[in-house]
Design a protein around this motif. Structure first.
Motif, PDB file in Angstrom:
ATOM      1  N   ASP A   1       0.841  -1.206   0.000  1.00  0.00           N
ATOM      2  CA  ASP A   1       0.000   0.000   0.000  1.00  0.00           C
ATOM      3  C   ASP A   1       0.874   1.253   0.000  1.00  0.00           C
ATOM      4  O   ASP A   1       0.646   2.192  -0.762  1.00  0.00           O
ATOM      5  CB  ASP A   1      -0.899   0.016   1.255  1.00  0.00           C
ATOM      6  N   LYS A   2       1.899   1.220   0.861  1.00  0.00           N
ATOM      7  CA  LYS A   2       2.757   2.393   1.009  1.00  0.00           C
ATOM      8  C   LYS A   2       3.441   2.742  -0.326  1.00  0.00           C
ATOM      9  O   LYS A   2       3.454   3.901  -0.753  1.00  0.00           O
ATOM     10  CB  LYS A   2       3.822   2.106   2.078  1.00  0.00           C
ATOM     11  N   MET A   3       3.966   1.721  -1.016  1.00  0.00           N
ATOM     12  CA  MET A   3       4.688   1.970  -2.275  1.00  0.00           C
ATOM     13  C   MET A   3       3.708   2.423  -3.345  1.00  0.00           C
ATOM     14  O   MET A   3       3.993   3.349  -4.109  1.00  0.00           O
ATOM     15  CB  MET A   3       5.420   0.691  -2.694  1.00  0.00           C
ATOM     16  N   LEU A   4       2.530   1.789  -3.397  1.00  0.00           N
ATOM     17  CA  LEU A   4       1.543   2.178  -4.409  1.00  0.00           C
ATOM     18  C   LEU A   4       1.095   3.624  -4.190  1.00  0.00           C
ATOM     19  O   LEU A   4       1.019   4.410  -5.142  1.00  0.00           O
ATOM     20  CB  LEU A   4       0.338   1.232  -4.361  1.00  0.00           C
ATOM     21  N   SER A   5       0.861   4.001  -2.952  1.00  0.00           N
ATOM     22  CA  SER A   5       0.465   5.390  -2.659  1.00  0.00           C
ATOM     23  C   SER A   5       1.540   6.360  -3.138  1.00  0.00           C
ATOM     24  O   SER A   5       1.237   7.369  -3.794  1.00  0.00           O
ATOM     25  CB  SER A   5       0.259   5.577  -1.152  1.00  0.00           C
ATOM     26  N   ALA A   6       2.786   6.035  -2.840  1.00  0.00           N
ATOM     27  CA  ALA A   6       3.890   6.935  -3.231  1.00  0.00           C
ATOM     28  C   ALA A   6       3.969   7.080  -4.754  1.00  0.00           C
ATOM     29  O   ALA A   6       4.068   8.192  -5.289  1.00  0.00           O
ATOM     30  CB  ALA A   6       5.208   6.395  -2.683  1.00  0.00           C
ATOM     31  N   ARG A   7       3.882   5.956  -5.448  1.00  0.00           N
ATOM     32  CA  ARG A   7       3.982   6.001  -6.927  1.00  0.00           C
ATOM     33  C   ARG A   7       2.772   6.730  -7.541  1.00  0.00           C
ATOM     34  O   ARG A   7       2.937   7.496  -8.497  1.00  0.00           O
ATOM     35  CB  ARG A   7       4.077   4.580  -7.481  1.00  0.00           C
ATOM     36  N   LEU A   8       1.594   6.543  -6.983  1.00  0.00           N
ATOM     37  CA  LEU A   8       0.423   7.247  -7.532  1.00  0.00           C
ATOM     38  C   LEU A   8       0.564   8.748  -7.328  1.00  0.00           C
ATOM     39  O   LEU A   8       0.233   9.546  -8.215  1.00  0.00           O
ATOM     40  CB  LEU A   8      -0.861   6.714  -6.899  1.00  0.00           C
ATOM     41  N   ARG A   9       1.102   9.158  -6.177  1.00  0.00           N
ATOM     42  CA  ARG A   9       1.327  10.598  -5.936  1.00  0.00           C
ATOM     43  C   ARG A   9       2.327  11.166  -6.953  1.00  0.00           C
ATOM     44  O   ARG A   9       2.126  12.246  -7.512  1.00  0.00           O
ATOM     45  CB  ARG A   9       1.842  10.820  -4.507  1.00  0.00           C
ATOM     46  N   GLU A  10       3.392  10.396  -7.214  1.00  0.00           N
ATOM     47  CA  GLU A  10       4.388  10.854  -8.202  1.00  0.00           C
ATOM     48  C   GLU A  10       3.747  11.008  -9.579  1.00  0.00           C
ATOM     49  O   GLU A  10       3.980  11.987 -10.296  1.00  0.00           O
ATOM     50  CB  GLU A  10       5.548   9.851  -8.290  1.00  0.00           C
ATOM     51  N   LEU A  11       2.934  10.021  -9.949  1.00  0.00           N
ATOM     52  CA  LEU A  11       2.303  10.053 -11.278  1.00  0.00           C
ATOM     53  C   LEU A  11       1.308  11.212 -11.363  1.00  0.00           C
ATOM     54  O   LEU A  11       1.151  11.844 -12.401  1.00  0.00           O
ATOM     55  CB  LEU A  11       1.622   8.710 -11.560  1.00  0.00           C
ATOM     56  N   GLU A  12       0.668  11.520 -10.238  1.00  0.00           N
ATOM     57  CA  GLU A  12      -0.228  12.698 -10.209  1.00  0.00           C
ATOM     58  C   GLU A  12       0.590  13.970 -10.426  1.00  0.00           C
ATOM     59  O   GLU A  12       0.239  14.815 -11.234  1.00  0.00           O
ATOM     60  CB  GLU A  12      -0.909  12.782  -8.835  1.00  0.00           C
ATOM     61  N   ALA A  13       1.724  14.050  -9.720  1.00  0.00           N
ATOM     62  CA  ALA A  13       2.582  15.246  -9.824  1.00  0.00           C
ATOM     63  C   ALA A  13       3.114  15.413 -11.251  1.00  0.00           C
ATOM     64  O   ALA A  13       3.341  16.522 -11.716  1.00  0.00           O
ATOM     65  CB  ALA A  13       3.738  15.123  -8.840  1.00  0.00           C
ATOM     66  N   GLU A  14       3.269  14.298 -11.963  1.00  0.00           N
ATOM     67  CA  GLU A  14       3.788  14.342 -13.329  1.00  0.00           C
ATOM     68  C   GLU A  14       2.671  14.626 -14.348  1.00  0.00           C
ATOM     69  O   GLU A  14       2.922  14.673 -15.554  1.00  0.00           O
ATOM     70  CB  GLU A  14       4.451  13.000 -13.689  1.00  0.00           C
ATOM     71  N   GLY A  15       1.427  14.707 -13.850  1.00  0.00           N
ATOM     72  CA  GLY A  15       0.319  14.972 -14.770  1.00  0.00           C
ATOM     73  C   GLY A  15      -0.080  13.751 -15.575  1.00  0.00           C
ATOM     74  O   GLY A  15      -0.666  13.849 -16.646  1.00  0.00           O
ATOM     75  N   ILE A  16       0.253  12.573 -15.061  1.00  0.00           N
ATOM     76  CA  ILE A  16      -0.022  11.325 -15.799  1.00  0.00           C
ATOM     77  C   ILE A  16      -1.275  10.635 -15.260  1.00  0.00           C
ATOM     78  O   ILE A  16      -1.991   9.930 -15.968  1.00  0.00           O
ATOM     79  CB  ILE A  16       1.211  10.399 -15.707  1.00  0.00           C
TER      80      ILE A  16
END
Lengths: 114, 114
Positions: free
Chosen positions: A55-70
């Motif tokens: 969960d922790k890793m998925l949350s982090a990666r989804l936040r990054e992808l949001e920040a990238e506009g993806i």
């Protein structure tokens, strides 16, 4: 991007490509994108589709992808609250590259030389 | 790889794709592959084309790519000894995915939204 025979030092390096390939290739990010491209919209759908993803890793990666506009994150004020993830146009536009790499992986992995 | 509208949990995850995307996306590997695809054959050509890439890191990544069957290393018994790197068929077959991701990076980076 025409691939020259001789060495084309000016076009050999591209900072935008560098950012893109290490973004998509970051631990878990590629398979999360692939799950989204396959229609996953919920956190648990993505997490349960990918072995060993926490969960922790998925949350982090989804936040990054949001920040990238993806990726976009939409919250529906329901009981309980509902959260849906979706690829943006920029995210959906990764489909060709992800499909191309998937096909490469199918071609070369199946010959068992890995 | 048809991209379903509904969530296609069975096809959402592929271990071969997972290996491939994190191989290509590993720090420096993508831009090294791109330099090779652009015709680089010598160690110094690759290193000098990629800002901040060290000899130590380039050596490590070339060894990994050799182990994956993506790159060959040919030594010519000359004075001094000459070493040439080349993509294998498996390596050259990455061209479509690398080109596709390069084009994505060009499309989205130029809009300045990164």
């Amino acid at each position: 991007m025409a691939l020259a025979d001789g060495f084309d030092v000016d076009r050999a390096f591209c900072p935008d490509f560098h950012h893109a390939v290490e973004l998509v290739g970051r631990r878990w990010t590629g398979v999360i994108l692939r799950a989204l491209l396959h229609g996953a919209t919920r956190f648990t759908q993505i997490r349960d589709a990918i072995p060993e993803l926490t969960d922790k890793m998925l949350s982090a990666r989804l936040r990054e992808l949001e920040a990238e506009g993806i990726v976009t994150r939409r919250v529906t004020d329901d009981v309980p609250v509902r959260v849906d993830y979706a690829l943006t146009e920029k995210g959906r536009d990764l489909s060709a590259a992800i499909t191309s790499l998937s096909d490469w992986a199918d071609r070369w992995a199946t010959t068992g030389d890995r």
